[in-house]
Design an enzyme around this catalytic site. Structure first.
Site, PDB file in Angstrom:
ATOM      1  N   ASP A   9       0.845  -1.200   0.000  1.00 22.34           N
ATOM      2  CA  ASP A   9       0.000   0.000   0.000  1.00 22.34           C
ATOM      3  C   ASP A   9       0.882   1.252   0.000  1.00 22.34           C
ATOM      4  O   ASP A   9       0.878   2.010   0.951  1.00 22.34           O
ATOM      5  CB  ASP A   9      -0.959   0.004   1.202  1.00 22.34           C
ATOM      6  CG  ASP A   9      -0.239  -0.092   2.544  1.00 22.34           C
ATOM      7  OD1 ASP A   9       0.925  -0.567   2.572  1.00 22.34           O
ATOM      8  OD2 ASP A   9      -0.824   0.310   3.567  1.00 22.34           O
ATOM      9  N   HIS A 241      10.174  -0.404   8.342  1.00 18.48           N
ATOM     10  CA  HIS A 241       9.316  -1.557   8.616  1.00 18.48           C
ATOM     11  C   HIS A 241       9.286  -2.556   7.454  1.00 18.48           C
ATOM     12  O   HIS A 241       9.640  -3.723   7.587  1.00 18.48           O
ATOM     13  CB  HIS A 241       7.886  -1.096   8.885  1.00 18.48           C
ATOM     14  CG  HIS A 241       7.730  -0.187  10.055  1.00 18.48           C
ATOM     15  ND1 HIS A 241       7.883  -0.608  11.360  1.00 18.48           N
ATOM     16  CD2 HIS A 241       7.406   1.125  10.127  1.00 18.48           C
ATOM     17  CE1 HIS A 241       7.664   0.398  12.184  1.00 18.48           C
ATOM     18  NE2 HIS A 241       7.375   1.461  11.467  1.00 18.48           N
TER      19      HIS A 241
END
Length: 316
Positions: A9, A241
């Protein structure tokens, strides 16, 4: 070669992970599937096409889910304060990108690609797990045909980042995450336990950009406001991340882990919490019984991971 479908995303840290997957010599990036999360699915899909164009990535892009797998869940606001209004740090991005999308929805693209390469495809999922859950619901047999699923999400022995107990990707669609965690395939969970201690400084990224090509310079530009956001937690740097999940594909030895069945809390004040029942621990009968044992990463060699990211991104 590792055949990878990247479910994403974009998203600033998603962009760095995408460039890593594109440039690592042992990775064959065979597809990019988009999902809502850091922005609407229309925006994340536009961003994926933009990065595909700018970085000359041959992999097809398939547009995925724009709502949670449980349609009764109310949508939350997009995290514009983290990734910018446009999802890419508010750098200049055209409203539309003149590149074709794969005609299939993301979950169908995943099903078809996995069936075309049984036992070979690794799903690297760094957003909400909605596309993977949809694929499982439509074709449960793919669980036995996927090589493994490496996800960025969850937290086990550290606090969450959107609530005291929940991490953003899981919290965004807990029902989908629980479907993915409990399916009979191998899941490797790269959560906040390892990603929150793996940071890249502004100067380190700047040095990479100075040495690198236009792709690395673009990555540096779109990361600046993301670094600004992280000033509450990182001294002039950012948590990488999603790149941690990409690194695991080629360097699992840089991670330590435990194994056990994983469940996701759906509803209530602990909505989105990920809970592992470690293998070898005995409890009374409960909701983890009879479920597959998954891999939960609890340790990481952060400096080596950051250096591997740098070395790979500078391989133009």
């Amino acid at each position: 070669m590792h055949k990878v479908i990247y479910d994403t995303d974009p998203g600033v840290d998603d962009a760095m992970a995408l460039l890593f997957l594109h440039r690592h010599p042992e990775i064959d990036l065979i597809g990019i599937t988009t999902v809502f999360g850091n922005a609407s699915v229309e925006t994340t899909t536009r961003n994926a096409l933009f990065l595909k164009r700018e970085w000359n990535i041959p992999a097809p892009v398939a547009k995925g889910a724009g709502v949670t797998i449980d349609p009764s869940r109310a949508e939350r606001e997009w995290p514009a304060m983290v990734h910018g209004e446009n999802g890419l740090g508010d750098i200049e991005v055209p409203g539309t990108i003149d590149l074709p999308l794969d005609p299939r929805p993301a979950h169908r693209f995943i099903i078809d690609t996995v069936r075309a390469h049984p036992g070979e495809v690794r799903l690297v999922a760094v957003g909400r797990m909605t596309n993977l859950a949809r694929a499982l619901k439509e074709d449960p047999e793919i669980a036995s045909l996927v090589k493994d699923v490496v996800i960025m999400g969850g937290n086990f022995y550290v606090p969450g980042n959107v609530s005291p107990v929940a991490e953003a990707n899981i919290h965004g669609d807990p029902e989908a995450a629980d479907i993915v965690m409990t399916a009979p395939w191998k899941v490797v969970v790269i959560g906040l336990d390892v990603t929150s201690i793996t940071t890249m400084s502004r100067s380190y990224l700047g040095e990479m950009a100075a040495r690198g090509d236009g792709a690395v310079k673009l990555l540096d530009a779109l990361s600046q406001s993301y670094i600004d956001f992280y000033k509450h937690a990182v001294e002039d740097g950012m948590m990488v991340h999603d790149s941690c999940a990409s690194v695991y594909v080629v360097a699992p030895e840089l991670f330590s882990s435990i194994s056990g069945a994983v469940r996701v809390v759906c509803g209530g004040i602990a909505d989105g919490q990920t809970i592992v029942k470690p293998d070898g621990h005995r409890f009374p009968p409960g909701d983890w019984d009879g479920l597959p044992s998954q891999v939960v990463c609890t340790g990481i060699e952060s400096e080596k991971v950051i250096d591997l990211i740098r070395d790979t991104l500078l391989t133009a």
